[in-house]
Design a protein around this motif. Structure first.
Motif, PDB file in Angstrom:
ATOM      1  N   PRO A  47      43.065  35.289  51.665  1.00 49.17           N
ATOM      2  CA  PRO A  47      42.752  36.671  51.708  1.00 49.17           C
ATOM      3  C   PRO A  47      43.423  37.624  50.720  1.00 49.17           C
ATOM      4  CG  PRO A  47      41.941  35.557  53.705  1.00 49.17           C
ATOM      5  CD  PRO A  47      43.429  34.918  53.246  1.00 49.17           C
ATOM      6  N   ASN A  48      44.543  37.859  51.399  1.00 49.02           N
ATOM      7  CA  ASN A  48      45.391  38.994  50.660  1.00 49.02           C
ATOM      8  C   ASN A  48      46.127  39.214  49.180  1.00 49.02           C
ATOM      9  OD1 ASN A  48      44.931  40.979  52.957  1.00 49.02           O
ATOM     10  ND2 ASN A  48      46.732  40.263  53.903  1.00 49.02           N
ATOM     11  N   LEU A  49      45.529  37.970  48.557  1.00 53.93           N
ATOM     12  CA  LEU A  49      45.508  37.249  46.991  1.00 53.93           C
ATOM     13  C   LEU A  49      44.411  37.504  46.374  1.00 53.93           C
ATOM     14  CD1 LEU A  49      47.311  33.831  46.711  1.00 53.93           C
ATOM     15  CD2 LEU A  49      49.164  36.014  46.573  1.00 53.93           C
ATOM     16  N   LEU A  50      43.424  37.791  46.447  1.00 53.02           N
ATOM     17  CA  LEU A  50      42.276  38.328  46.780  1.00 53.02           C
ATOM     18  C   LEU A  50      42.085  39.690  45.370  1.00 53.02           C
ATOM     19  CD1 LEU A  50      39.639  36.606  48.874  1.00 53.02           C
ATOM     20  CD2 LEU A  50      39.957  35.632  46.246  1.00 53.02           C
ATOM     21  N   ASP A  51      42.623  40.424  46.091  1.00 53.90           N
ATOM     22  CA  ASP A  51      42.436  41.670  46.136  1.00 53.90           C
ATOM     23  C   ASP A  51      44.337  42.643  45.851  1.00 53.90           C
ATOM     24  OD1 ASP A  51      41.464  44.420  45.376  1.00 53.90           O
ATOM     25  OD2 ASP A  51      41.968  44.865  46.163  1.00 53.90           O
ATOM     26  N   VAL A  52      44.980  41.988  44.127  1.00 55.03           N
ATOM     27  CA  VAL A  52      45.934  42.900  44.525  1.00 55.03           C
ATOM     28  C   VAL A  52      46.535  44.071  43.461  1.00 55.03           C
ATOM     29  CG1 VAL A  52      47.399  39.950  44.544  1.00 55.03           C
ATOM     30  CG2 VAL A  52      46.643  41.063  42.467  1.00 55.03           C
ATOM     31  N   GLU A  53      47.349  44.265  43.275  1.00 56.21           N
ATOM     32  CA  GLU A  53      47.357  45.793  43.075  1.00 56.21           C
ATOM     33  C   GLU A  53      47.678  45.585  41.308  1.00 56.21           C
ATOM     34  OE1 GLU A  53      50.993  49.093  42.104  1.00 56.21           O
ATOM     35  OE2 GLU A  53      51.924  46.796  43.358  1.00 56.21           O
ATOM     36  N   PHE A  54      48.405  44.492  40.636  1.00 50.78           N
ATOM     37  CA  PHE A  54      47.766  44.043  39.377  1.00 50.78           C
ATOM     38  C   PHE A  54      46.804  43.726  38.521  1.00 50.78           C
ATOM     39  CE2 PHE A  54      49.858  40.190  40.673  1.00 50.78           C
ATOM     40  CZ  PHE A  54      49.134  39.921  39.599  1.00 50.78           C
ATOM     41  N   ASP A  55      46.103  43.369  39.764  1.00 52.39           N
ATOM     42  CA  ASP A  55      44.748  42.710  38.776  1.00 52.39           C
ATOM     43  C   ASP A  55      43.535  42.848  39.716  1.00 52.39           C
ATOM     44  OD1 ASP A  55      42.743  41.329  37.500  1.00 52.39           O
ATOM     45  OD2 ASP A  55      43.494  39.493  38.230  1.00 52.39           O
ATOM     46  N   PRO A  56      43.641  44.278  40.337  1.00 52.39           N
ATOM     47  CA  PRO A  56      42.280  44.404  41.596  1.00 52.39           C
ATOM     48  C   PRO A  56      41.378  43.128  41.211  1.00 52.39           C
ATOM     49  CG  PRO A  56      43.119  46.367  41.111  1.00 52.39           C
ATOM     50  CD  PRO A  56      43.938  45.063  39.726  1.00 52.39           C
ATOM     51  N   GLY A  57      41.078  43.212  43.047  1.00 57.84           N
ATOM     52  CA  GLY A  57      39.656  42.073  42.456  1.00 57.84           C
ATOM     53  C   GLY A  57      39.850  40.954  41.576  1.00 57.84           C
ATOM     54  N   ARG A  58      40.903  40.331  41.543  1.00 55.96           N
ATOM     55  CA  ARG A  58      41.408  38.926  40.300  1.00 55.96           C
ATOM     56  C   ARG A  58      40.570  39.039  38.818  1.00 55.96           C
ATOM     57  NH1 ARG A  58      46.228  36.861  40.527  1.00 55.96           N
ATOM     58  NH2 ARG A  58      46.646  36.789  43.187  1.00 55.96           N
ATOM     59  N   GLN A  59      40.509  40.499  38.131  1.00 54.82           N
ATOM     60  CA  GLN A  59      39.395  40.257  37.321  1.00 54.82           C
ATOM     61  C   GLN A  59      39.659  39.266  36.260  1.00 54.82           C
ATOM     62  OE1 GLN A  59      36.442  41.959  37.098  1.00 54.82           O
ATOM     63  NE2 GLN A  59      36.938  41.605  39.604  1.00 54.82           N
ATOM     64  N   ARG A  60      41.291  39.288  35.513  1.00 50.18           N
ATOM     65  CA  ARG A  60      41.592  38.379  35.060  1.00 50.18           C
ATOM     66  C   ARG A  60      43.133  37.906  35.524  1.00 50.18           C
ATOM     67  NH1 ARG A  60      40.504  41.249  30.416  1.00 50.18           N
ATOM     68  NH2 ARG A  60      39.339  43.878  30.505  1.00 50.18           N
ATOM     69  N   SER A  61      42.700  37.446  36.247  1.00 53.99           N
ATOM     70  CA  SER A  61      44.058  36.131  36.388  1.00 53.99           C
ATOM     71  C   SER A  61      43.669  35.477  38.148  1.00 53.99           C
ATOM     72  CB  SER A  61      45.289  37.175  36.854  1.00 53.99           C
ATOM     73  OG  SER A  61      45.301  37.379  38.669  1.00 53.99           O
ATOM     74  N   VAL A  62      44.133  34.265  38.338  1.00 56.34           N
ATOM     75  CA  VAL A  62      43.864  33.498  38.970  1.00 56.34           C
ATOM     76  C   VAL A  62      44.919  32.553  39.703  1.00 56.34           C
ATOM     77  CG1 VAL A  62      43.430  31.134  40.515  1.00 56.34           C
ATOM     78  CG2 VAL A  62      41.785  32.838  39.099  1.00 56.34           C
ATOM     79  N   THR A  63      45.671  33.119  41.106  1.00 54.65           N
ATOM     80  CA  THR A  63      46.347  32.417  41.541  1.00 54.65           C
ATOM     81  C   THR A  63      46.960  30.718  41.116  1.00 54.65           C
ATOM     82  OG1 THR A  63      46.836  33.998  43.133  1.00 54.65           O
ATOM     83  CG2 THR A  63      48.509  32.403  43.252  1.00 54.65           C
TER      84      THR A  63
END
Length: 410
Positions: free
Chosen positions: A168-184
């Motif tokens: 859950p806390n990887l879904l919305d990260v500071e450097f890419d809010p909402g994971r618009q441009r990256s996936v862990t």
């Protein structure tokens, strides 16, 4: 489906050492960790990137997506970072992806270090040109740089329904809010390892790397600044979630002293493993999953631990460069690897921290021995022994990297 190549069972000494170290640590130093748990810590990890460095490539437009007519994909990754079958010389999970989708994947283990690989693609990346890769795999801080520079494409979440499976806390990260441009892709920890035959008494701290006479000229450390400098500062009693420039410079002095004295053999990227295999290096500052892989491939010769003062925690991410021409195919692959069963298969091989919800349960079918492995599914207690290198402002990033690179001779 289980890969035919399984790592050796984990040495119980890892768990006993971690438990003993956790019991002896001063918990107040890790106030960031209190009450946030595993998913929270991984979220904090992904948030700690950088404010971005370099010039923003404003006005870049994504390349035309040729995925519909070209069923192909080019992916640049790190070594030993995908399940592999020695007997067939294939990547089982990737083979199934190609069979299921008809997308032919050219997979390249091209990345040896964030800065070194970035340097090879920087000009084309910043110009929005196609440099031959549809997916690149970068650590949080470098992913943050690329996103802030505007050189990676926005993802279509409709093609990645399994994105909801990220912790859950990887879904919305500071450097890419909402994971618009990256996936862990994977997460992991940095610590120390040594050749058990040559050093039967083992090591307990980073200082042991410098103070053990048998290790003179036989130590290798990572050229990833955040991991090497993070471990050095932790060894000095510094909280790397809030360190100062003076703290960093003091740790640089330690690094410089041991390079100059010849205690450190080399500062290397992901190819540091070659020195361990050849015996040129007997100990290293290294990444957790690499040692498990080496033990499987070369015999159970090395031991990995988080040092008594603590280790570092990080994540790597999949990104689509602005010039890439197969974005939809890339999103299809991202979605595939966010499936818990596929994620578990990859985790059973790479032995890094798995960021996918449900993968632990799926691991029961892949390899039950790994379900409770703290290097793959760390508990709250395990995560209290690792720290995230704090986010850096652009001027700090430039200053610290320059100082580090000059110290290691790059």
């Amino acid at each position: 489906m289980m890969s035919t190549r399984k790592p050796l069972p984990k040495d119980p000494l890892i768990r006993s050492l971690v438990a003993a170290q956790l019991a002896s640590r001063r918990m107040s130093r890790r106030s960031l960790m209190t009450g946030i748990g595993a998913a929270g810590m991984l979220g904090a990890l992904a948030a700690c990137g950088t404010s971005g460095t370099g010039t923003s490539s404003e006005g870049l437009s994504p390349a035309e997506d040729l995925s519909e007519q070209e069923k192909q994909l080019f992916w640049a990754n790190w070594t030993l970072y995908l399940d592999y079958d020695d007997s067939t010389r294939t990547y089982p999970s990737l083979e199934r992806f190609q069979e299921q989708t008809g997308i032919e994947v050219t997979y390249a283990e091209d990345i040896n270090g964030n800065e070194t690989y970035y340097g090879t693609i920087q000009s084309q990346l910043n110009a929005g040109q196609d440099f031959g890769q549809d997916i690149v795999t970068f650590t949080d801080w470098m992913a943050a740089r690329l996103i802030s520079q505007g050189v990676v494409q926005e993802l279509d979440h409709a093609n990645i329904p399994n994105l909801q499976n990220l912790l859950p806390n990887l879904l919305d990260v500071e450097f890419d809010p909402g994971r618009q441009r990256s996936v862990t892709w994977q997460s992991g920890m940095a610590g120390i390892a040594w050749n058990k035959e040559e050093l039967p008494d083992g090591l307990h701290s980073v200082s042991d790397l410098w103070n053990t006479p048998e290790l003179r000229g036989r130590v290798t450390v990572l050229d990833e600044m955040r991991d090497t400098m993070g471990l050095l500062m932790l060894d000095e009693g510094v909280d790397i979630t809030s360190f100062t420039a003076e703290d960093f410079e003091n740790a640089i002095d330690v690094l410089a002293e041991n390079i100059t004295s010849g205690q450190i053999r080399q500062v290397r990227g992901n190819d540091y493993k070659e020195d361990l295999v050849s015996g040129d290096a007997l100990a290293a500052i290294c990444w957790s999953g690499d040692i498990t892989q080496l033990n499987f491939e070369e015999g159970d010769r090395w031991e990995f631990v988080i040092p008594e003062a603590g280790g570092t925690l990080w994540s790597d991410n999949l990104l689509v460069p602005m010039g890439a021409t197969h974005k939809t195919n890339a999103e299809t692959l991202m979605n595939y690897y966010l499936d818990p069963e596929v994620a578990a298969e990859v985790a059973a091989y790479v032995n890094f921290v798995c960021p996918v919800v449900g993968a632990k349960e799926a691991m029961e079918q892949v390899d039950p021995e790994l379900v409770d492995d703290p290097l793959i599914f760390p508990s709250d207690e395990d995560l209290q022994h690792v720290s995230v290198f704090r986010a850096l402002e652009a001027d700090e990033e430039s200053e610290f990297i320059d100082l580090f690179q000059r110290t290691i001779g790059n």
